[in-house]
Design an enzyme around this catalytic site. Sequence first.
Site, PDB file in Angstrom:
ATOM      1  N   GLN A  44      11.226 -15.129  21.770  1.00 43.87           N
ATOM      2  CA  GLN A  44      11.256 -16.414  21.046  1.00 43.87           C
ATOM      3  C   GLN A  44      12.697 -16.930  20.966  1.00 43.87           C
ATOM      4  OE1 GLN A  44       9.449 -15.018  17.357  1.00 43.87           O
ATOM      5  NE2 GLN A  44      10.746 -13.188  17.450  1.00 43.87           N
ATOM      6  N   HIS A  75       9.080 -13.025  -0.765  1.00 42.54           N
ATOM      7  CA  HIS A  75       9.192 -11.566  -0.594  1.00 42.54           C
ATOM      8  C   HIS A  75       8.703 -10.825  -1.839  1.00 42.54           C
ATOM      9  CE1 HIS A  75      12.321 -12.549   2.676  1.00 42.54           C
ATOM     10  NE2 HIS A  75      11.163 -12.242   3.242  1.00 42.54           N
ATOM     11  N   ASP A  99      13.353  -9.983   9.098  1.00 40.70           N
ATOM     12  CA  ASP A  99      14.562 -10.246   8.298  1.00 40.70           C
ATOM     13  C   ASP A  99      14.811  -9.152   7.263  1.00 40.70           C
ATOM     14  OD1 ASP A  99      12.223 -12.402   7.280  1.00 40.70           O
ATOM     15  OD2 ASP A  99      13.010 -11.051   5.780  1.00 40.70           O
ATOM     16  N   GLU A 119       7.980  -4.379  14.021  1.00 43.09           N
ATOM     17  CA  GLU A 119       8.543  -5.698  14.356  1.00 43.09           C
ATOM     18  C   GLU A 119       8.674  -5.792  15.879  1.00 43.09           C
ATOM     19  OE1 GLU A 119       9.761  -8.712  13.025  1.00 43.09           O
ATOM     20  OE2 GLU A 119      10.169  -8.980  15.171  1.00 43.09           O
ATOM     21  N   ASP A 151       4.609  -4.484  19.430  1.00 42.55           N
ATOM     22  CA  ASP A 151       3.652  -5.507  18.983  1.00 42.55           C
ATOM     23  C   ASP A 151       2.785  -4.923  17.866  1.00 42.55           C
ATOM     24  OD1 ASP A 151       0.670  -6.878  20.552  1.00 42.55           O
ATOM     25  OD2 ASP A 151       1.679  -7.385  18.685  1.00 42.55           O
ATOM     26  N   ASP A 169       3.795  -9.863   7.527  1.00 42.10           N
ATOM     27  CA  ASP A 169       4.804 -10.909   7.323  1.00 42.10           C
ATOM     28  C   ASP A 169       5.158 -11.480   8.693  1.00 42.10           C
ATOM     29  OD1 ASP A 169       8.341 -10.941   6.435  1.00 42.10           O
ATOM     30  OD2 ASP A 169       6.839 -12.556   6.477  1.00 42.10           O
ATOM     31  N   THR A 171       5.120 -14.554  11.899  1.00 44.45           N
ATOM     32  CA  THR A 171       5.308 -15.973  12.185  1.00 44.45           C
ATOM     33  C   THR A 171       3.931 -16.637  12.124  1.00 44.45           C
ATOM     34  OG1 THR A 171       5.191 -15.219  14.476  1.00 44.45           O
ATOM     35  CG2 THR A 171       7.387 -15.780  13.634  1.00 44.45           C
TER      36      THR A 171
END
Length: 295
Positions: A44, A75, A99, A119, A151, A169, A171
């Site tokens: 991305q 969060h 993040d 992640e 993934d 969490d 996208t």
Amino acid sequence: MTDPTGASAPGLQIGGWFKEKLYRDVRQTYRVTDVLFHERSEHQDVVIFETPVYGRVLALDDIVQVTEKDEFVYHEMLTHVPILAHGKARDILIIGGGDGGILRECLRHKSVKRVTMVEIDRYVVDMCLKHMPSIPQKAFDDKRTNLVITDGAKFVAETKDRYDVIIVDSTDPVGPGEVLFTEEFYRNCKRSLKPGGILTNQNGVPFMQADEITMTYRRRKKSFKDSGFYVAAIPSYYGGFMALGWASDNTKARAVPLATIKKRFHAAKLKTKYYTPEIHAGCFGLPAFVQQHIR
Ligand code: SAM
């Protein structure tokens, strides 16, 4: 992959405007006072820029993911609600969360013994650690943290581990995040939960993304006895309340008495900026226009 810190990225100029591209006919823009970096990872487009109102902002494929100034709302709500509702959460799985904000909040619970974070994009983790350290803080150094770069859909399809709480969490359901909104993914999350476990997820802003409410409700309902939502008001996810998805076979988990939540909250010794036991008890009360999409 270079990290041209400080260079103003092509297309994003210092003193110019960042235009979010989440919706076709509505846009939010941020004045840009600095561009910390902007590169395309294998998954991305990743950019972190400075703004006068929201502090530093991470955007992926031109969609705002997290801002320094309002990250605490999302969060705190995506972690303390399921963890305090569960009451004895020890093993947690985070899908996405690059993040580090969700990881940070999960680790504040002493009862939590292990957090596995899956992640897909290592680059997001590294650049948030470097350019937005106030969000991850020391979470990735905690000995309870197990970071897996892969993934999330593949991970839950294959894992033999079991979790008390799974927090997605991700996208939005476009690009790499799309697989995290499928029936198969929810089925595999259900298989990966211990009895009575709880699944929560980022479920969009109902006023702007109502179809995601209906879609995810139906897909989770196929695997869980209880499928629903709770809400929180997050300024940078504009358009009113954000919906957070909820699924569990523990049909009482959404209705833990306020007195019990208060006891657990005080025992956990949490200092929060948005979450309170009263907000926890009230956040499952949905506006009528949201309820009508749960069918
Ligand atoms: N709080 C944000 C929101 O509500 O939109 C999400 C923040 S977090 C940065 C989203 C993360 O999901 C990103 O780091 C992205 O790389 C990750 N992600 C997207 N698709 C994924 C997948 N299939 N497996 C694991 N992580 C994924």
